[in-house]
Design a protein around this motif. Structure first.
Motif, short mmCIF file in Angstrom:
data_model
loop_
_atom_site.label_atom_id
_atom_site.label_comp_id
_atom_site.label_asym_id
_atom_site.label_seq_id
_atom_site.Cartn_x
_atom_site.Cartn_y
_atom_site.Cartn_z
N GLN A 132 1.00 -1.29 0.23
CA GLN A 132 -0.49 -0.20 0.10
C GLN A 132 0.51 1.28 -0.10
O GLN A 132 1.70 1.24 -0.53
N THR A 133 0.22 2.77 -0.02
CA THR A 133 1.05 3.34 -0.27
C THR A 133 -0.30 4.55 0.93
O THR A 133 -1.51 4.25 0.62
N ALA A 134 0.57 5.83 0.99
CA ALA A 134 0.68 6.87 2.58
C ALA A 134 0.78 7.92 1.85
O ALA A 134 1.91 7.97 1.50
N PHE A 135 0.07 8.94 2.31
CA PHE A 135 1.02 10.17 2.90
C PHE A 135 0.71 10.52 4.41
O PHE A 135 -1.05 10.45 4.63
N VAL A 136 0.83 11.32 4.86
CA VAL A 136 1.10 11.31 6.14
C VAL A 136 2.13 12.51 6.79
O VAL A 136 2.61 13.06 6.15
N ARG A 137 1.57 14.14 7.62
CA ARG A 137 1.93 15.20 8.29
C ARG A 137 1.45 15.65 8.99
O ARG A 137 0.36 14.87 9.64
N GLY A 138 2.22 16.27 9.78
CA GLY A 138 2.26 16.04 11.53
C GLY A 138 3.40 16.72 11.83
O GLY A 138 4.54 17.27 11.26
N SER A 139 3.52 17.11 13.17
CA SER A 139 4.60 17.72 13.86
C SER A 139 4.77 16.91 14.86
O SER A 139 3.76 16.47 16.23
N GLY A 140 5.81 17.01 15.68
CA GLY A 140 6.01 16.85 17.13
C GLY A 140 6.40 14.86 16.85
O GLY A 140 7.00 14.39 16.18
N SER A 141 5.44 14.76 18.11
CA SER A 141 5.68 12.92 18.12
C SER A 141 4.16 12.61 17.30
O SER A 141 3.53 11.52 17.33
N SER A 142 3.08 13.14 16.39
CA SER A 142 1.88 12.79 16.14
C SER A 142 1.77 13.04 14.33
O SER A 142 2.38 14.22 14.24
N TYR A 143 1.10 12.11 13.49
CA TYR A 143 1.54 11.92 12.88
C TYR A 143 -0.15 11.21 12.33
O TYR A 143 -0.69 10.56 12.74
N ARG A 144 -0.69 12.54 11.15
CA ARG A 144 -2.40 11.77 10.50
C ARG A 144 -2.44 12.20 8.98
O ARG A 144 -1.51 12.46 8.49
N GLY A 145 -2.79 10.87 8.61
CA GLY A 145 -3.25 10.98 7.33
C GLY A 145 -4.31 10.05 6.89
O GLY A 145 -5.32 9.34 7.50
N THR A 146 -3.74 9.33 4.97
CA THR A 146 -4.69 8.68 4.48
C THR A 146 -3.70 7.36 3.64
O THR A 146 -3.08 7.73 3.88
N PHE A 147 -4.46 6.73 3.40
CA PHE A 147 -3.35 4.92 3.03
C PHE A 147 -4.30 4.65 2.00
O PHE A 147 -6.10 4.93 1.48
N TYR A 148 -4.11 4.23 0.93
CA TYR A 148 -4.25 3.70 -0.34
C TYR A 148 -3.44 1.96 -0.62
O TYR A 148 -3.08 1.73 -0.76
N ASN A 149 -4.85 0.73 -1.21
CA ASN A 149 -4.51 -0.25 -1.27
C ASN A 149 -5.24 -0.08 -2.81
O ASN A 149 -6.64 -1.26 -3.05
N PRO A 150 -4.25 -0.22 -4.34
CA PRO A 150 -4.94 -0.61 -4.94
C PRO A 150 -5.33 -1.64 -5.56
O PRO A 150 -6.22 -1.69 -6.39
N GLU A 151 -4.76 -2.77 -4.75
CA GLU A 151 -5.45 -3.94 -5.54
C GLU A 151 -6.51 -4.11 -4.71
O GLU A 151 -7.79 -4.57 -5.57
#
Length: 135
Positions: free
Chosen positions: A82-101
């Motif tokens: 899978q692939t994903a994109f995350v962003r944040g700062s400090g010790s916490s990140y959030r984002g979304t992921f996608y599984n093309p299969e």
């Protein structure tokens, strides 16, 4: 059922590794998320059943406090990338992921502490909690 379970696991397991949405930078003495990580955890399907997963993920910087993630996880049902994109700062990140299969996407959150992180993934097909450490 097996194909659905594989889709959920792969989407969740890799999604966890490919976490996306918001990222929190690691501690000041840490290089952030950039680099290779590995570990394992539990994938829980919407049916209530669960499987253990082993995962590898690579985080590549893609902007200020942002990372592109590629991950591969394996369970008894199969292996998924899978692939994903995350962003944040400090010790916490959030984002979304996608599984093309399996055409599955979801939300991801990452909590970083030193050389380890806990990735939580959620989608309509289930959830996962994966603990990763730097290679």
């Amino acid at each position: 059922m097996l194909k659905a379970a594989q889709g959920l696991f792969l989407s969740l397991g890799f999604g966890a590794l490919l976490l996306s949405s918001a990222i929190v930078p690691a501690e000041a003495d840490s290089p952030g998320l950039a680099g290779s990580w590995r570990g394992g955890g539990t994938v829980t399907f919407s049916s209530g059943s669960s499987e253990q997963a082993r995962c590898r993920a690579t985080f590549s910087p893609s902007g200020k406090s942002a990372y592109d993630v590629s991950a591969t996880c394996a369970t008894q049902s199969g292996t998924v990338s899978q692939t994903a994109f995350v962003r944040g700062s400090g010790s916490s990140y959030r984002g979304t992921f996608y599984n093309p299969e399996f055409d599955t996407s979801g939300k991801i959150s990452i909590s970083v502490s030193g050389r380890s992180q806990v990735v939580r993934l959620t989608s309509s097909k289930g959830s996962a909690v994966i603990r990763l450490s730097r290679n």
